[in-house]
Design a protein around this motif. Structure first.
Motif, PDB file in Angstrom:
ATOM      1  N   ALA A 131       0.685  -1.215  -0.019  1.00  0.00           N
ATOM      2  CA  ALA A 131       0.135   0.059  -0.115  1.00  0.00           C
ATOM      3  C   ALA A 131       1.038   1.282  -0.116  1.00  0.00           C
ATOM      4  CB  ALA A 131      -0.799   0.000   1.246  1.00  0.00           C
ATOM      5  N   VAL A 267      -6.990   5.495  -7.876  1.00  0.00           N
ATOM      6  CA  VAL A 267      -8.262   5.434  -7.417  1.00  0.00           C
ATOM      7  C   VAL A 267      -9.422   6.181  -8.042  1.00  0.00           C
ATOM      8  CG1 VAL A 267      -9.848   6.064  -5.380  1.00  0.00           C
ATOM      9  CG2 VAL A 267      -7.378   5.130  -5.166  1.00  0.00           C
ATOM     10  N   GLU A 300     -11.419   1.289  -4.690  1.00  0.00           N
ATOM     11  CA  GLU A 300     -11.613   2.165  -3.532  1.00  0.00           C
ATOM     12  C   GLU A 300     -11.023   1.752  -2.211  1.00  0.00           C
ATOM     13  OE1 GLU A 300     -12.825   5.491  -3.940  1.00  0.00           O
ATOM     14  OE2 GLU A 300     -13.295   4.626  -6.068  1.00  0.00           O
ATOM     15  N   THR A 301      -9.666   1.196  -2.582  1.00  0.00           N
ATOM     16  CA  THR A 301      -9.109   0.683  -1.388  1.00  0.00           C
ATOM     17  C   THR A 301      -7.569   0.977  -1.571  1.00  0.00           C
ATOM     18  OG1 THR A 301      -8.099  -1.315  -2.617  1.00  0.00           O
ATOM     19  CG2 THR A 301     -10.322  -1.716  -1.551  1.00  0.00           C
ATOM     20  N   PRO A 302      -6.791   0.683  -0.382  1.00  0.00           N
ATOM     21  CA  PRO A 302      -5.075   0.839  -0.699  1.00  0.00           C
ATOM     22  C   PRO A 302      -4.876  -0.113  -1.588  1.00  0.00           C
ATOM     23  CG  PRO A 302      -6.006   1.023   1.672  1.00  0.00           C
ATOM     24  CD  PRO A 302      -7.333   0.583   0.749  1.00  0.00           C
ATOM     25  N   PRO A 304      -3.404  -3.690  -2.307  1.00  0.00           N
ATOM     26  CA  PRO A 304      -3.196  -4.766  -1.473  1.00  0.00           C
ATOM     27  C   PRO A 304      -1.518  -5.574  -1.679  1.00  0.00           C
ATOM     28  CG  PRO A 304      -4.712  -5.344  -3.146  1.00  0.00           C
ATOM     29  CD  PRO A 304      -4.291  -4.098  -3.352  1.00  0.00           C
ATOM     30  N   THR A 313      -7.193  -4.951  -8.138  1.00  0.00           N
ATOM     31  CA  THR A 313      -7.514  -3.547  -7.551  1.00  0.00           C
ATOM     32  C   THR A 313      -7.451  -2.497  -8.823  1.00  0.00           C
ATOM     33  OG1 THR A 313      -6.455  -4.314  -5.392  1.00  0.00           O
ATOM     34  CG2 THR A 313      -6.560  -1.906  -5.732  1.00  0.00           C
TER      35      THR A 313
END
Lengths: 332, 343
Positions: A131, A267, A300-302, A304, A313
């Motif tokens: 991340a 993002v 919408e995440t860091p 991984p 992602t």
């Protein structure tokens, strides 16, 4: 192929641009963490320290804020620094100097100074670095008037846009996708520039415009080749510059194809796709649209660690195929 | 070192303070004039603010004049400075024209920043002032970068970075001092310690007794000086400049001083006592102390002081008039200076 055009990797192309600039102008120098004998975390500076010496290929301590500020001060007073961030994520440590100082100095001082600094940012996911070493923060900096933000996608552009950045009187931020460093492509010898602020149509098509950035340009081209077999003719626009954005090329393309899909790794929310979409919606191209505008961006995440999660992602070729089919399916 | 053949006030062997062995009577009178000019400029700016002629906010350095003038005294016109949000004094000490400073505060095109910067970004690049800065410690790395230019381009310039005690707890301060030292750059760090970062006292904010103690961590001399004593400040500045010009690297000077006014225009002064403020104003005012020394040594008399004061008053009145009469920016130019215009 012209004899003066070789196959170089993206990293070699950047290194060649820096070497040419340093040979041509002794005001040009490099600063960054472990860019000397180590050669840089991604071997972009490589053996430049042997050619130009440690005074021009300056290792800094691990001090991104101070280092960036020193580059800004040097640029204000007659030097042409190229500052390498080891990872683009570390821009977060230097945002004060980038956003408050480099970007605004000329304006705050009523045009009495310029800040011809270049900052290089190895960016993006796909290396298993998780991340804090995998982000795509170009839209953060693209939001700041006074900066220019570029994302070359090919070795040819990497060299030509970096040389344009070094010649530019204002601060230029270059986001280099780490997965592109080993990609090879034709690169002419010698000095040439690729203009900042101009998008490039990488593939012409009639049915759908994909505006893509950096590594997503290559994924979009791969998707476009597959879609050709399905009778979907895709035009791929390589944005190349985030700020100032080349509106004209995008608007002309959308007027031709009547459909728009934005593909970028950062993002999705509040990103470059939002800006491109809104810009098209505000333009005369809006009346030409035959389908809603589509956006494919990062989750919408860091980012991984797990490699399968990591791939899931950010947009991949199958995602682009599905989105393109969806946008084109109802065409008359 | 005194310029050869210059009529300094006293000879080296006397035990008079540094300034009187170093400078001529004319130079010392000019230093006094600049201290007056800073104070009257800031009083004039404050008055214009109260009367609604200047908007925004401002941070006044009244009480700190000896620090700005003393540090800049041995600088050449080519030497450079970076300054702070409390930077009017530095700007004047480095040679700025108060007309163009007032014009900037009034937001006029004749101002140093053409009305784009205001008080907090006042600069005079032609005189070597690379700008005040709205970010605490923001100018420190920039000064080190300017010193890197001086070294690489062999210009012989020295860069002085002014900052306040509040800046000594910012990361930029520590990173910049470290790099200036490892690269032996010609830069002088001047911490004007006025006792408070906004409302927080140095005792409550800083783990060491003296900001100058922090120099040890970066392998450079740390010097504490009475910032209200013009000669002491000039002496410390001269020594640090000489070291920088010899290529021996940076010095950290802590100039202990006091601001009479609040942090900015919103300050209610609830973190310090009236007695404390009055003690500094009555007993340690830098201008009064310098004036008394000059009179005692016969360098100036009361009539001479009055003449300087009157000349400064006139300069301030003219400066404000110039600012009032200057044109406002053209709204059509609002995007100018964001990027460098093509030649």
């Amino acid at each position: 192929m012209d004899a003066s055009v070789r196959e170089l990797s993206y990293a070699q192309a950047i290194q060649e641009a820096m070497a040419l600039a340093m040979e041509a102008d002794e005001r040009v120098f490099l600063m960054g963490e472990d860019i000397g004998v180590y050669g840089g975390a991604f071997q972009v500076t490589g053996d430049l320290v042997e050619r130009f010496g440690p005074d021009r290929v300056m290792d800094t301590p691990i001090s991104e804020l101070g280092g960036a500020g020193i580059a800004v001060g040097a640029a204000m007073t007659g030097l042409l620094p190229i500052f390498e961030f080891q990872f683009s994520d570390f821009a977060t440590l230097a945002m004060e100097q980038i956003v408050n100082q480099a970007a605004k100095m000329r304006y705050m001082l009523g045009g009495e100074v310029s800040v011809p600094v270049v900052m290089r940012f190895p960016a993006g996911s796909g290396t298993g670095a998780a991340a804090q070493h995998s982000q795509s923060l170009e839209a953060w900096l693209g939001h700041v008037p006074g900066l220019k933000v570029i994302q070359p996608a090919t070795p040819y552009d990497a060299k030509g846009m970096l040389l344009a950045a070094i010649a530019d009187p204002d601060p230029v931020m270059i986001f280099e996708h780490k997965l592109l460093y080993k990609m090879k492509g034709p690169v002419p010898e010698g000095h040439y520039t690729v203009p900042i602020g101009k998008a490039e149509v990488r593939r012409e098509g009639r049915d759908l415009t994909i505006v893509a950035t950096s590594i997503m340009v290559h994924k979009a081209l791969e998707a476009a080749a597959a879609l050709q077999g399905e009778g979907i003719d895709v035009e791929v626009v390589d944005l190349r510059t985030v700020r100032p954005m080349d509106k004209a090329t995008i608007i002309a393309s959308v007027k031709k194809t009547s459909r728009l899909l934005c593909v970028y790794e950062a993002v999705k929310t509040l990103g470059i796709g939002a800006e491109v979409s809104a810009m098209v919606a505000e333009s005369e191209a809006f009346d030409y649209l035959d389908a809603p505008i589509g956006r494919l961006g990062g989750a919408e995440t860091p980012i991984p660690y797990n490699p399968e999660l990591e791939k899931a992602t950010v947009p991949q070729v199958p995602d682009i195929l599905a989105a393109a089919r969806d946008l084109v399916k109802g065409r008359s | 070192m005194a310029t050869a053949g210059k009529a300094v006030v006293a000879q080296q062997q006397t035990n008079l303070p540094f300034a009187y062995r170093q400078y001529s009577a004319a130079e010392l009178k000019e230093a006094l004039r600049k201290m007056y000019l800073i104070r009257r400029f800031e009083e004039g700016a404050e008055d214009a603010y109260m009367r609604g002629l200047i908007h925004g906010t401002m941070h006044l350095s009244i009480g700190q004049e000896a620090s700005a003038v003393g540090i800049c005294m041995p600088l050449s016109e080519d030497d450079q400075i970076t300054s702070t949000h409390r930077g009017h004094g530095h700007c004047i000490a480095k040679g700025a024209d108060v007309k163009r400073m007032f014009a900037e505060f009034f937001g006029k095109t004749t101002g140093y920043c053409k009305g784009r910067g205001g008080s907090m970004h006042i600069a005079d690049v032609a005189k070597g002032n690379l700008g005040a800065n709205g970010i605490v410690a923001g100018g420190i790395p920039i000064a080190v970068g300017a010193a890197l230019s001086a070294k690489k381009l062999r210009t012989g310039k020295v860069v002085v970075s002014f900052f306040g005690d509040g800046a000594n707890n910012e990361g930029a301060f520590h990173e910049a001092l470290n790099m200036a030292s490892i690269w032996s750059l010609p830069v002088v760090f001047v911490c004007e310690n006025n006792g408070y970062g906004m409302s927080t006292s140095i005792e409550r904010s800083t783990a060491v007794r003296s900001v100058a103690d922090r120099a040890a961590a970066y392998g450079m001399p740390g010097v504490v000086v009475d910032g209200n004593n013009f000669s002491a400040v000039a002496e410390a500045s001269q020594a640090a400049l000489a070291r920088a010009r010899r290529g021996e690297g940076p010095t950290l000077i802590e100039s202990k001083t006091y601001r009479y006014r609040g942090h900015s225009k919103s300050d209610r002064n609830r973190y310090r006592t009236k007695e404390e403020i009055e003690d500094w104003m009555t007993n340690r005012d830098p201008i009064a102390l310098f004036e008394a020394e000059l009179v005692e040594l016969g360098i100036i008399d009361q009539a001479g002081i009055e003449a300087v004061r009157e000349a400064v008053r006139k300069e301030i009145v003219e400066g404000i008039e110039f600012a009032k009469e200057s044109p406002m920016p053209d709204m059509a130019d609002r995007e100018r200076y964001v990027y460098t215009e093509a030649a």
